[in-house]
Design a protein around this motif. Structure first.
Motif, PDB file in Angstrom:
ATOM      1  N   GLU A 223       0.845  -1.200   0.000  1.00  0.00           N
ATOM      2  CA  GLU A 223       0.000   0.000   0.000  1.00  0.00           C
ATOM      3  C   GLU A 223       0.879   1.248   0.000  1.00  0.00           C
ATOM      4  O   GLU A 223       1.873   1.320   0.737  1.00  0.00           O
ATOM      5  CB  GLU A 223      -0.892   0.024   1.251  1.00  0.00           C
ATOM      6  CG  GLU A 223      -1.892  -1.115   1.337  1.00  0.00           C
ATOM      7  CD  GLU A 223      -3.176  -0.858   0.555  1.00  0.00           C
ATOM      8  OE1 GLU A 223      -3.324   0.250  -0.005  1.00  0.00           O
ATOM      9  OE2 GLU A 223      -4.020  -1.783   0.507  1.00  0.00           O
ATOM     10  N   PHE A 231      -6.428  -1.002   9.856  1.00  0.00           N
ATOM     11  CA  PHE A 231      -7.413  -0.933   8.780  1.00  0.00           C
ATOM     12  C   PHE A 231      -6.744  -1.104   7.414  1.00  0.00           C
ATOM     13  O   PHE A 231      -7.238  -1.834   6.554  1.00  0.00           O
ATOM     14  CB  PHE A 231      -8.186   0.394   8.814  1.00  0.00           C
ATOM     15  CG  PHE A 231      -9.172   0.475   7.683  1.00  0.00           C
ATOM     16  CD1 PHE A 231     -10.403  -0.144   7.789  1.00  0.00           C
ATOM     17  CD2 PHE A 231      -8.847   1.111   6.491  1.00  0.00           C
ATOM     18  CE1 PHE A 231     -11.298  -0.137   6.724  1.00  0.00           C
ATOM     19  CE2 PHE A 231      -9.733   1.132   5.425  1.00  0.00           C
ATOM     20  CZ  PHE A 231     -10.965   0.505   5.550  1.00  0.00           C
ATOM     21  N   ARG A 232      -5.648  -0.414   7.196  1.00  0.00           N
ATOM     22  CA  ARG A 232      -4.955  -0.549   5.900  1.00  0.00           C
ATOM     23  C   ARG A 232      -3.504  -0.907   6.163  1.00  0.00           C
ATOM     24  O   ARG A 232      -2.694  -0.070   6.543  1.00  0.00           O
ATOM     25  CB  ARG A 232      -5.048   0.759   5.101  1.00  0.00           C
ATOM     26  CG  ARG A 232      -4.500   0.621   3.677  1.00  0.00           C
ATOM     27  CD  ARG A 232      -4.771   1.850   2.841  1.00  0.00           C
ATOM     28  NE  ARG A 232      -6.193   2.112   2.700  1.00  0.00           N
ATOM     29  CZ  ARG A 232      -7.010   1.415   1.903  1.00  0.00           C
ATOM     30  NH1 ARG A 232      -6.553   0.424   1.174  1.00  0.00           N
ATOM     31  NH2 ARG A 232      -8.294   1.720   1.856  1.00  0.00           N
ATOM     32  N   GLY A 365     -11.661  -9.100   5.196  1.00  0.00           N
ATOM     33  CA  GLY A 365     -10.352  -8.962   5.820  1.00  0.00           C
ATOM     34  C   GLY A 365     -10.446  -9.323   7.299  1.00  0.00           C
ATOM     35  O   GLY A 365     -11.351  -8.867   7.997  1.00  0.00           O
ATOM     36  N   ARG A 368      -9.598  -6.131   9.454  1.00  0.00           N
ATOM     37  CA  ARG A 368     -10.723  -5.182   9.509  1.00  0.00           C
ATOM     38  C   ARG A 368     -11.876  -5.773  10.311  1.00  0.00           C
ATOM     39  O   ARG A 368     -12.628  -5.047  10.966  1.00  0.00           O
ATOM     40  CB  ARG A 368     -11.173  -4.813   8.094  1.00  0.00           C
ATOM     41  CG  ARG A 368     -10.130  -3.949   7.398  1.00  0.00           C
ATOM     42  CD  ARG A 368     -10.620  -3.436   6.052  1.00  0.00           C
ATOM     43  NE  ARG A 368      -9.507  -2.821   5.340  1.00  0.00           N
ATOM     44  CZ  ARG A 368      -9.594  -2.279   4.134  1.00  0.00           C
ATOM     45  NH1 ARG A 368     -10.749  -2.282   3.498  1.00  0.00           N
ATOM     46  NH2 ARG A 368      -8.540  -1.736   3.560  1.00  0.00           N
TER      47      ARG A 368
HETATM   48  N1  LIG Z   1      -4.522  -3.067   2.882  1.00  0.00           N
HETATM   49  C1  LIG Z   1      -5.452  -3.760   3.530  1.00  0.00           C
HETATM   50  N2  LIG Z   1      -5.405  -3.876   4.877  1.00  0.00           N
HETATM   51  C2  LIG Z   1      -6.326  -4.587   5.555  1.00  0.00           C
HETATM   52  N3  LIG Z   1      -7.336  -5.245   4.947  1.00  0.00           N
HETATM   53  C3  LIG Z   1      -7.436  -5.175   3.612  1.00  0.00           C
HETATM   54  C4  LIG Z   1      -6.519  -4.419   2.842  1.00  0.00           C
HETATM   55  N4  LIG Z   1      -6.868  -4.517   1.538  1.00  0.00           N
HETATM   56  C5  LIG Z   1      -7.962  -5.304   1.500  1.00  0.00           C
HETATM   57  N5  LIG Z   1      -8.308  -5.707   2.737  1.00  0.00           N
HETATM   58  C6  LIG Z   1      -9.427  -6.593   3.101  1.00  0.00           C
HETATM   59  O1  LIG Z   1      -9.637  -7.571   2.089  1.00  0.00           O
HETATM   60  C7  LIG Z   1     -10.973  -7.471   1.603  1.00  0.00           C
HETATM   61  C8  LIG Z   1     -11.053  -7.838   0.138  1.00  0.00           C
HETATM   62  O2  LIG Z   1     -10.077  -7.151  -0.616  1.00  0.00           O
HETATM   63  P1  LIG Z   1     -10.433  -6.161  -1.820  1.00  0.00           P
HETATM   64  O3  LIG Z   1      -9.402  -6.335  -2.861  1.00  0.00           O
HETATM   65  O4  LIG Z   1     -11.867  -6.313  -2.208  1.00  0.00           O
HETATM   66  O5  LIG Z   1     -10.212  -4.781  -1.069  1.00  0.00           O
HETATM   67  P2  LIG Z   1     -10.092  -3.355  -1.737  1.00  0.00           P
HETATM   68  O6  LIG Z   1     -11.349  -3.098  -2.505  1.00  0.00           O
HETATM   69  O7  LIG Z   1      -8.789  -3.241  -2.414  1.00  0.00           O
HETATM   70  O8  LIG Z   1     -10.090  -2.492  -0.379  1.00  0.00           O
HETATM   71  P3  LIG Z   1      -9.795  -0.915  -0.316  1.00  0.00           P
HETATM   72  O9  LIG Z   1     -10.678  -0.314  -1.384  1.00  0.00           O
HETATM   73  O10 LIG Z   1     -10.156  -0.515   1.078  1.00  0.00           O
HETATM   74  O11 LIG Z   1      -8.338  -0.810  -0.628  1.00  0.00           O
HETATM   75  C9  LIG Z   1     -11.402  -6.044   1.917  1.00  0.00           C
HETATM   76  O12 LIG Z   1     -12.807  -5.951   2.037  1.00  0.00           O
HETATM   77  C10 LIG Z   1     -10.711  -5.797   3.231  1.00  0.00           C
HETATM   78  O13 LIG Z   1     -11.463  -6.311   4.314  1.00  0.00           O
END
Ligand SMILES: Nc1ncnc2c1ncn2[C@@H]1O[C@H](COP(=O)(O)OP(=O)(O)OP(=O)(O)O)[C@@H](O)[C@H]1O
Length: 509
Positions: A223, A231-232, A365, A368
């Motif tokens: 990221e 959260f991220r 996630g 999360r």
């Molecule tokens: N960098 C991250 N840190 C923590 N959890 C994550 C992260 N990226 C994704 N997730 C989790 O994995 C799930 C599925 O991933 P997905 O690729 O759909 O996320 P995303 O749409 O990229 O999320 P965001 O838009 O918040 O970056 C998300 O709903 C979230 O719960």
């Protein structure tokens, strides 16, 4: 009342040993967190609840644990090499790098408006504004500068570069050779391991459509701006299902999974009223998606943010990874694949002809989830005596410690022997962790266990063992009984030791 802000949660997590900054003694590593003694229990309990509900309690699901490092061909044909990127911009003055959409979103409304005006876009369609910035990089750089977009690091208007895509996959070399081609990727989602094992699972289990494969595991995303505690993050954990169904039944299955997942969150203490269902507009859909529902949980401080995505991925994934693509009548538009050695089809349930199934993917996630579960459980109460207590009202099946067994006097062998025996007995029930707690006075022990969400504290006192304590004569009616304190009601009940296992079990299962 749930947590009011993120700081309350962060502070509790650190104070009580749920979550620590990764590599902390060397200054920490941004976007990486370590789960401490209680965090690992809570996380394991969330994952176990998910597995129980999605694998054991269904008859149409198989489990999988695929490897984290994957062949680069997997991530090439999944589309990640080409498209798994976020737009970034650099500030030439501070050398700081930002995710473009995050940078703009964090500006004052007037600045955001000025960016939108310079790009000739309405501000109320933020995704379209970001797309315009990405598509016209030279105009975007000028717009960010002229609108006065500030760098949070320096507080001053930045000298912004043109936005460019930044691929978020972690690449790693494999084996002792250092040649150009011996590299792979840490998977950015667990899903790809499911698609690449589709044929193995079908062949080894004789599954027919519809059925699903579930997996829980780590995923890695570099990221650009990890933030907001867990959260991220850059190392995350996902709980993913790929549910394979006959084309034409996909929309019904999509609705089925939306409902199932909402009720699962409810059972973990995250109510529907706190989750907004975002039916992602067509222009914002990922390239593989026919339709996606994002579940947006109302996080303290952050507001509504994605906790889970439930996507209809059509036949894109298996269609991308299969050989003989042109013979299969794929609906999704896929890149040509001359590398795969497997035909990823399954007999159509009615015609028996080979078909590439559609896929519904609920993807949540773990990190999360843990944050949401903790946030909902977090409660501040004012007691009758005016003092304040913090209590984590976790659902019992999620509580890191199920029962704390407390000897009232830790240096009286008569008492500690009974307490240890009770602990061992309760532990053998297999309900989760039971803690022998003799670390401080009873008031402090109760407070600690309130804060970490232990549903019951069992206290072994002088009366339990027929001893008079603190100048009192022992009450014979209390012999072989213990006090059980309820975390939520604070009620204290005297329970016979012989009945304790059944008493606890009936309240925890
Ligand atoms: N960098 C991250 N840190 C923590 N959890 C994550 C992260 N990226 C994704 N997730 C989790 O994995 C799930 C599925 O991933 P997905 O690729 O759909 O996320 P995303 O749409 O990229 O999320 P965001 O838009 O918040 O970056 C998300 O709903 C979230 O719960």
């Amino acid at each position: 009342m749930p947590a009011q802000n993120m700081e309350e949660l962060v502070s509790l997590c650190k104070r009580r040993g749920f979550i620590f900054q990764g590599s902390e003694i060397y200054g920490g590593l941004q976007g990486f967190y370590d789960y401490g003694p209680l965090g690992v229990e809570l996380k394991n309990n969330i994952k176990a609840a998910w597995w129980r509900s999605n694998v054991y309690e269904r008859d149409d699901m198989e489990g999988l644990d695929a490897s984290i490092i994957m062949h680069r061909m997997v991530l090439k044909h999944s589309g990640h090499e080409a498209t798994f990127s976020d737009p970034m911009v650099d500030n030439r003055k501070t050398k700081k790098r930002y995710r473009l959409d995050h940078l703009v979103k964090e500006q004052k409304p007037a600045v955001q408006q000025a960016v939108a005006d310079a790009m000739e876009q309405p501000l109320d369609n933020f995704p379209a504004l970001v797309q315009a910035l990405v598509k016209k990089p030279a105009q975007a750089s000028a717009a960010l500068i002229s609108a006065g977009v500030r760098d949070a690091f320096s507080g001053e208007v930045g000298d912004w570069t043109e936005p460019k895509p930044f691929n978020m996959m972690f690449k790693t070399t494999i084996g002792p050779t250092a040649d150009e081609d011996s590299y792979g990727y840490l998977r950015p989602e667990t899903a790809q391991g499911i698609f690449t094992n589709f044929k193995n699972v079908v062949d080894s289990t004789s599954r027919r459509l519809p059925f699903g494969i579930a997996q829980i595991g780590k995923a890695f995303r570099n990221e650009i701006t990890p933030r907001n505690f867990i959260f991220r993050v850059r190392e995350l954990e996902q709980m993913e299902i790929e549910f394979f169904c006959t084309p034409g039944t996909d929309e019904d299955w999509h609705a089925h999974w939306l409902e199932k997942r909402l009720s699962w969150w409810e059972a973990q203490g995250v109510p529907r009223s706190k989750i907004e269902i975002l039916d992602v507009p067509p222009e914002d859909l990922a390239h593989y998606s026919k339709r996606t529902y994002d579940l947006m949980y109302d996080y303290p401080t952050l507001g509504h943010e994605e906790i889970e995505g439930i996507a209809n991925r059509s036949d894109y994934d298996l269609g991308s990874h299969t050989k003989s693509q042109s013979e299969l009548g794929l609906v999704a538009s896929v890149e040509e694949n001359n590398d795969s050695i497997a035909k990823l089809t399954i007999p159509h349930p009615e015609t028996n002809k080979p078909v590439v199934p559609f896929v519904i993917e609920p993807s949540a996630g773990v990190d999360r989830a843990l944050l949401a579960v903790m946030s909902e459980a977090f409660t501040k109460e004012t007691l009758e005596n005016g003092s304040e207590r913090i209590v984590l009202k976790l659902k019992p099946h999620l509580a890191p410690i199920k029962v704390a067994v407390i000897p009232l006097a830790r240096n009286r062998e008569e008492i500690t022997t009974v307490a240890r025996a009770i602990k061992a007995d309760l532990q053998s029930l297999g309900l989760g962790r039971v803690l022998y707690e003799d670390s401080g006075n009873i008031g402090k022990a109760y407070r600690r266990h309130d804060e970490v969400g232990t549903p019951f504290c069992v206290t072994v006192d002088f009366d339990t063992v027929g001893l008079g304590g603190e100048g009192k004569v022992s009450d014979p009616a209390l012999l072989n009984t213990v006090t059980v304190r309820d975390r939520d009601t604070l009620a204290q009940e005297r329970v016979q030791i012989g009945e304790l296992n059944a008493w606890i079990r009936s309240r925890l299962v």
